[in-house]
Motif scaffolding. Structure first.
Motif, PDB file in Angstrom:
ATOM      1  N   GLU A   7     -40.708  17.517  42.730  1.00 13.89           N
ATOM      2  CA  GLU A   7     -40.446  18.958  42.847  1.00 13.89           C
ATOM      3  C   GLU A   7     -40.484  19.405  44.308  1.00 13.89           C
ATOM      4  N   LEU A   8     -41.465  18.904  45.061  1.00 13.89           N
ATOM      5  CA  LEU A   8     -41.569  19.248  46.483  1.00 13.89           C
ATOM      6  C   LEU A   8     -40.329  18.777  47.238  1.00 13.89           C
ATOM      7  N   LEU A   9     -39.878  17.571  46.940  1.00 14.50           N
ATOM      8  CA  LEU A   9     -38.679  17.040  47.593  1.00 14.50           C
ATOM      9  C   LEU A   9     -37.457  17.897  47.278  1.00 14.50           C
ATOM     10  N   ALA A  10     -37.346  18.333  46.043  1.00 12.98           N
ATOM     11  CA  ALA A  10     -36.215  19.170  45.647  1.00 12.98           C
ATOM     12  C   ALA A  10     -36.266  20.530  46.348  1.00 12.98           C
ATOM     13  N   THR A  11     -37.453  21.033  46.600  1.00 13.75           N
ATOM     14  CA  THR A  11     -37.627  22.334  47.239  1.00 13.75           C
ATOM     15  C   THR A  11     -37.244  22.300  48.717  1.00 13.75           C
ATOM     16  N   LEU A  12     -37.332  21.136  49.353  1.00  8.47           N
ATOM     17  CA  LEU A  12     -37.077  21.008  50.796  1.00  8.47           C
ATOM     18  C   LEU A  12     -35.729  21.549  51.240  1.00  8.47           C
ATOM     19  N   THR A  13     -34.728  21.393  50.412  1.00  8.85           N
ATOM     20  CA  THR A  13     -33.379  21.815  50.802  1.00  8.85           C
ATOM     21  C   THR A  13     -32.954  23.116  50.133  1.00  8.85           C
ATOM     22  N   GLY A  14     -33.890  23.753  49.454  1.00  6.18           N
ATOM     23  CA  GLY A  14     -33.587  25.008  48.773  1.00  6.18           C
ATOM     24  C   GLY A  14     -33.368  26.153  49.737  1.00  6.18           C
ATOM     25  N   SER A  15     -32.920  27.270  49.205  1.00  8.21           N
ATOM     26  CA  SER A  15     -32.598  28.425  50.042  1.00  8.21           C
ATOM     27  C   SER A  15     -33.814  29.288  50.362  1.00  8.21           C
ATOM     28  N   ASP A  16     -34.907  29.105  49.626  1.00  7.05           N
ATOM     29  CA  ASP A  16     -36.124  29.875  49.891  1.00  7.05           C
ATOM     30  C   ASP A  16     -36.905  29.152  50.991  1.00  7.05           C
ATOM     31  N   ASN A  17     -36.782  29.644  52.216  1.00  6.01           N
ATOM     32  CA  ASN A  17     -37.389  28.960  53.353  1.00  6.01           C
ATOM     33  C   ASN A  17     -38.912  28.946  53.316  1.00  6.01           C
ATOM     34  N   ALA A  22     -43.527  25.412  52.767  1.00  2.52           N
ATOM     35  CA  ALA A  22     -44.763  25.030  52.069  1.00  2.52           C
ATOM     36  C   ALA A  22     -44.636  23.611  51.516  1.00  2.52           C
ATOM     37  N   ALA A  23     -43.471  23.283  50.965  1.00  2.00           N
ATOM     38  CA  ALA A  23     -43.234  21.937  50.454  1.00  2.00           C
ATOM     39  C   ALA A  23     -43.298  20.920  51.597  1.00  2.00           C
ATOM     40  N   LEU A  24     -42.716  21.275  52.732  1.00  2.00           N
ATOM     41  CA  LEU A  24     -42.771  20.399  53.904  1.00  2.00           C
ATOM     42  C   LEU A  24     -44.215  20.117  54.287  1.00  2.00           C
ATOM     43  N   GLN A  25     -45.020  21.145  54.356  1.00  2.52           N
ATOM     44  CA  GLN A  25     -46.421  20.959  54.730  1.00  2.52           C
ATOM     45  C   GLN A  25     -47.154  20.065  53.728  1.00  2.52           C
ATOM     46  N   ASP A  26     -46.894  20.265  52.454  1.00  3.48           N
ATOM     47  CA  ASP A  26     -47.519  19.421  51.428  1.00  3.48           C
ATOM     48  C   ASP A  26     -47.059  17.968  51.563  1.00  3.48           C
ATOM     49  N   LEU A  27     -45.775  17.770  51.795  1.00  2.00           N
ATOM     50  CA  LEU A  27     -45.238  16.415  51.920  1.00  2.00           C
ATOM     51  C   LEU A  27     -45.739  15.739  53.205  1.00  2.00           C
ATOM     52  N   GLU A  28     -45.903  16.511  54.264  1.00  2.00           N
ATOM     53  CA  GLU A  28     -46.477  15.935  55.489  1.00  2.00           C
ATOM     54  C   GLU A  28     -47.925  15.513  55.254  1.00  2.00           C
ATOM     55  N   VAL A  57     -34.693  20.025  60.585  1.00  2.00           N
ATOM     56  CA  VAL A  57     -36.069  19.884  61.079  1.00  2.00           C
ATOM     57  C   VAL A  57     -36.967  19.263  60.023  1.00  2.00           C
ATOM     58  N   ARG A  58     -36.883  19.738  58.814  1.00  2.00           N
ATOM     59  CA  ARG A  58     -37.733  19.195  57.744  1.00  2.00           C
ATOM     60  C   ARG A  58     -37.487  17.704  57.572  1.00  2.00           C
ATOM     61  N   GLY A  59     -36.223  17.333  57.532  1.00  2.57           N
ATOM     62  CA  GLY A  59     -35.890  15.916  57.382  1.00  2.57           C
ATOM     63  C   GLY A  59     -36.418  15.078  58.526  1.00  2.57           C
ATOM     64  N   PHE A  60     -36.248  15.564  59.747  1.00  2.00           N
ATOM     65  CA  PHE A  60     -36.696  14.799  60.915  1.00  2.00           C
ATOM     66  C   PHE A  60     -38.218  14.673  60.939  1.00  2.00           C
ATOM     67  N   ARG A  61     -38.901  15.751  60.665  1.00  2.00           N
ATOM     68  CA  ARG A  61     -40.367  15.710  60.664  1.00  2.00           C
ATOM     69  C   ARG A  61     -40.885  14.713  59.630  1.00  2.00           C
ATOM     70  N   LEU A  62     -40.300  14.733  58.449  1.00  2.00           N
ATOM     71  CA  LEU A  62     -40.750  13.809  57.402  1.00  2.00           C
ATOM     72  C   LEU A  62     -40.357  12.369  57.728  1.00  2.00           C
ATOM     73  N   LEU A  63     -39.207  12.192  58.317  1.00  2.00           N
ATOM     74  CA  LEU A  63     -38.796  10.849  58.732  1.00  2.00           C
ATOM     75  C   LEU A  63     -39.809  10.278  59.726  1.00  2.00           C
TER      76      LEU A  63
END
Length: 154
Positions: A7-17, A22-28, A57-63
């Motif tokens: 669910e967090l991964l799916a939220t990363l590319t959603g329109s609700d920034n 928040a999903a990015l922070q959880d995944l980090e 940015v989200r993709g790069f940070r997680l990478l």
């Protein structure tokens, strides 16, 4: 992979920034503790090519967060293309990318020279010279100083 992570991964590319951040922070946080997201490195690398700066940015940070878990050298193959983010026209994107690279230089000594070369090629003149350019120059200097310190301690 748990349903929550999917669910967090799916939220990363959603329109609700807000939700995506928040999903990015959880995944980090997950990435700091375990290698659960290592298998998603190609997905994160693909996000770096998005038209949307937040997604890049989200993709790069997680990478970059996966660097310490990457024993197979997958990041060694993905990073050269992902470093195109260092030519981004948005200074906030560039600053976050430079910060994320700290994880890579700590975990992947073989990528340090590439990162030095790519950061040296950053054109700060395209950013506001009174506000953003000095900050980006400082970020580059900090990253390069970290690399020098790590190389000296090798």
């Amino acid at each position: 992979m748990t349903e929550n992570i999917l669910e967090l991964l799916a939220t990363l590319t959603g329109s609700d920034n807000r939700q995506a951040y928040a999903a990015l922070q959880d995944l980090e946080a997950i990435s700091r503790k375990s290698d659960q997201l290592l298998v998603k490195m190609p997905v994160f690398a693909e996000m770096v090519t998005s038209k949307r700066s937040f997604v890049r940015v989200r993709g790069f940070r997680l990478l970059c967060q996966q660097a310490k878990w990457d024993q197979e050298g997958e990041l060694d193959c993905l990073l050269p293309v992902a470093l195109a983010i260092l030519a981004d026209s948005k200074p906030t994107v560039l600053r976050q990318a430079l910060a994320a690279l700290h994880e890579v230089v700590k975990a992947k000594p073989q990528l340090r020279q590439l990162i030095v070369q790519q950061t040296a090629a950053i054109d700060c003149s395209k950013f506001n010279q009174e506000t953003m350019a000095p900050l980006i120059e400082k970020d580059i200097a900090e990253l390069q100083q970290l690399i020098v310190a790590l190389e000296e301690n090798r």
